[in-house]
Design an enzyme around this catalytic site. Sequence first.
Site, PDB file in Angstrom:
ATOM      1  N   HIS A  29      40.203  37.622  37.278  1.00 12.33           N
ATOM      2  CA  HIS A  29      41.347  36.876  37.020  1.00 12.33           C
ATOM      3  C   HIS A  29      42.177  36.806  38.435  1.00 12.33           C
ATOM      4  O   HIS A  29      43.098  37.668  38.910  1.00 12.33           O
ATOM      5  CB  HIS A  29      42.530  37.569  36.431  1.00 12.33           C
ATOM      6  CG  HIS A  29      42.144  37.642  34.854  1.00 12.33           C
ATOM      7  ND1 HIS A  29      42.759  38.769  33.954  1.00 12.33           N
ATOM      8  CD2 HIS A  29      41.343  37.124  34.064  1.00 12.33           C
ATOM      9  CE1 HIS A  29      42.096  38.689  32.823  1.00 12.33           C
ATOM     10  NE2 HIS A  29      41.270  37.540  32.804  1.00 12.33           N
ATOM     11  N   HIS A  49      43.136  43.050  43.943  1.00 16.40           N
ATOM     12  CA  HIS A  49      43.138  42.831  45.086  1.00 16.40           C
ATOM     13  C   HIS A  49      44.406  42.327  45.514  1.00 16.40           C
ATOM     14  O   HIS A  49      44.949  41.466  44.596  1.00 16.40           O
ATOM     15  CB  HIS A  49      41.863  41.889  45.240  1.00 16.40           C
ATOM     16  CG  HIS A  49      40.557  42.414  45.415  1.00 16.40           C
ATOM     17  ND1 HIS A  49      39.682  42.266  46.469  1.00 16.40           N
ATOM     18  CD2 HIS A  49      40.024  43.460  44.609  1.00 16.40           C
ATOM     19  CE1 HIS A  49      38.619  43.016  46.238  1.00 16.40           C
ATOM     20  NE2 HIS A  49      38.782  43.644  45.240  1.00 16.40           N
ATOM     21  N   GLU A  67      34.916  41.874  53.157  1.00 15.22           N
ATOM     22  CA  GLU A  67      34.785  40.568  52.931  1.00 15.22           C
ATOM     23  C   GLU A  67      35.515  39.787  54.299  1.00 15.22           C
ATOM     24  O   GLU A  67      34.689  38.717  54.489  1.00 15.22           O
ATOM     25  CB  GLU A  67      35.818  39.827  51.820  1.00 15.22           C
ATOM     26  CG  GLU A  67      37.483  40.322  51.995  1.00 15.22           C
ATOM     27  CD  GLU A  67      38.209  39.718  50.751  1.00 15.22           C
ATOM     28  OE1 GLU A  67      37.469  39.862  49.672  1.00 15.22           O
ATOM     29  OE2 GLU A  67      39.283  39.792  50.789  1.00 15.22           O
TER      30      GLU A  67
HETATM   31  C1  NOJ Z   1      40.378  37.670  47.629  1.00 14.76           C
HETATM   32  C2  NOJ Z   1      39.802  38.561  47.219  1.00 14.76           C
HETATM   33  O1  NOJ Z   1      39.802  39.906  47.796  1.00 14.76           O
HETATM   34  C3  NOJ Z   1      38.189  38.378  47.100  1.00 14.76           C
HETATM   35  O2  NOJ Z   1      37.306  39.869  46.762  1.00 14.76           O
HETATM   36  C4  NOJ Z   1      38.032  37.197  46.102  1.00 14.76           C
HETATM   37  O3  NOJ Z   1      36.603  36.961  46.030  1.00 14.76           O
HETATM   38  C5  NOJ Z   1      38.848  36.049  46.695  1.00 14.76           C
HETATM   39  N1  NOJ Z   1      40.333  36.503  46.775  1.00 14.76           N
HETATM   40  C6  NOJ Z   1      38.800  35.050  45.457  1.00 14.76           C
HETATM   41  O4  NOJ Z   1      39.663  35.546  44.302  1.00 14.76           O
HETATM   42 CA    CA Z   2      41.451  40.241  49.816  1.00 15.30          CA
END
Ligand code: NOJ
Ligand code: CA
Length: 699
Positions: free
Chosen positions: A409, A478, A503
């Site tokens: 979500h 997140h 990331e």
């Molecule tokens: C930031 C989140 O930290 C990441 O894990 C996610 O893939 C992207 N937003 C898109 O929702």
């Molecule tokens: Ca993030």
Amino acid sequence: MKNICALILMFSLLTISAQEIQSPSKEIKVEFSLNAEGTPVYKVMYKGEEVVKSSKMGISLKDLPALDKNFSILNEENQSVDENWEPVLGEQSSIRNHYNETTFHLLQKETGSKLDIVFKVYNEGVAFRYEFPIVDAVKYFVVSEENTEFNLTGDHKTFWIPGDFDSQEYNYNESKLSEIDNSSLDLNNGIALQSISGKHMVQSPLMMKSEDGLYVNIFEAAVVNYPVMHLKVNPENYQLKATLVPNAIGDKAYLRTPSVTPWRTIMVSDDARDIVGSKMILNLNEPNKIEDVSWIKPMKYVGIWWEMHVGKSTWDFAGSQNAQNAASSELVPSGKHGATTENTKRYIDFAAKHGFDGVLVEGWNVGWEDWFGNWKEDVFDFVTPYPDFNLKEVSDYAKSKGVKMIMHHETSGSVANYERHLDRAFNLMEDYGYPAVKTGYVGKIIPRGEFHDGQTMVNHFNYVAQRAADYKIMVNSHESVRPTGYSRTYPNYIAAEAARGNEFNAWSSGNDPKHETILPFTRLLGGPMDYTPGIFEIKMNYYDPNKTEQVHTTLAKQLALYVTMYSPLQMAADLPENYERYLDAFQFIKDVPADWQDSKYLEAEPGDYLTIARKDKNSESWFLGAITDENSRKSEIKLDFLTPGKKYKATIYADGKDADWKKNPKSYAIKSKTVTSSSNLKLELAAGGGTAISIVPID
Ligand code: NOJ
Ligand code: CA
């Protein structure tokens, strides 16, 4: 075993002379008193040395006299607590909660207002909070600021990130307190939304080290119905002052009597391992409120995720990843959409083959065409899949393979919209048997004007965990508020990001090689982090020769992070095809558990290195992770935590001789040997490197 002893009530009007509270070990002392103006003040000592100098306490109220002076002490209550409790998931199966507590009941004569200040003194530090009791009748009030001070004794080395009301996704700066200055930061760091609140504002947990080797950490616990506390640094006198994150109209917190603030915590030790291993923050939270916890399980997962971050596929259906193309009437798929039924089945097959519990799929639902950057209210409905993602087919297939699906979500900060759809979204998950959800809050918050760290959002994040519990759903958030131990109360809130995750290495300047040696002293004190380790294709030019981004560790360090970055939810974040090429190294990720009986903090220095050994919750196996910063490192580890008389097979996943995070990150060597509790292991970590070891009994 609960042993509450010595409940002493003193009903006399106390004088203003200082009252002392000590830790059970007697090494930490707090002195509380009222100064000549009747202002509450405290100071903290460790082994006879001052750690926090006399510091004022108090609360400012909107349209009402401040609760910060003209107090007298009505009476005082003391108790000592020594109990053990069992976390549902955790770094150890039993946690000791051991402290001495004193409550000071204060009266402000002129206004008739009462304020209680409660101290709990643990062996690793001090916690205190304000409590607002009922006087005559329930009263509503607005907090306009909290005036808590932390007056430090010197120009400590400090690991800090800027006081940003919307994000904690920063690299840590390492400097003296007097050198903290947000205006000197390079803000071209990949963070989508930045709201830095001032030149000298920093966030907590704030990890520090004094010149004479004392480790001091300032944080908070149990942030519930209250905003996050940031800290204003005075670079001249080393004073930190609480600053609460405001709401859209500048107010800080709406409260009523009776209520309490979060705990303010000051941890101190001359051994860094006491800080990184402390369970004080969890202890300061309310016990578990979920009766049946049988559905709350550790989870290792793979997912359609990294492939979008490296640019191989896209979240949106058309495959343009242009967040502005919703206006175009026809969305023609380009073949780059990641979340297709077919691709999901490929991940499910991989998860089943290698024994992973779950598969996360991002980009499965409509809305990604203009998901971010427009401050748009109705972005996602959280129930409508794209035409190439068949929910039923995917769920049936996962079920047939014994794999659980993890829902995604992304709210893009539109919380109003998410709350409107929450029950429908959870119902859909229930219908298709999804046991966990990853939420996301990229971008400016709606209700407009709210910050990620304000009271409204704190309440939202906690509410989602509570509501999810009603549906037996585990939550991983997140871009949320950083946790302050609420996972003790709602253990289905199994992880959060709320810091700079792996990331950032895919598409920005990335994470410093020292980053993962600091997080366990800061962010992780509040709860598990979904850091998403396990990247084997370290350099992004693997995907596109023009790319210069890379993960700032060696491959072996990526393995060690499964032990050093505690979380009951752990992702094997790289692509299945990348793991297939390094199956020998991948074996460690397959073997390592995510829930533990016991944890030993063997070596620790914030910003430099960390070595932890943990014992599997369900077996006699141990797993060790050792990591270093940008410097290579040698050390020797005693395996005296193993059961005497038992033989074990140690499989050592080390950096290769020529490994280096920048020059040669994928060089690794795997060796195995028989060890016992009297063995020593020599570790050699490359620059930016690490070692991961599995230690399995030989029957
Ligand atoms: C930031 C989140 O930290 C990441 O894990 C996610 O893939 C992207 N937003 C898109 O929702
Ligand atoms: Ca993030």
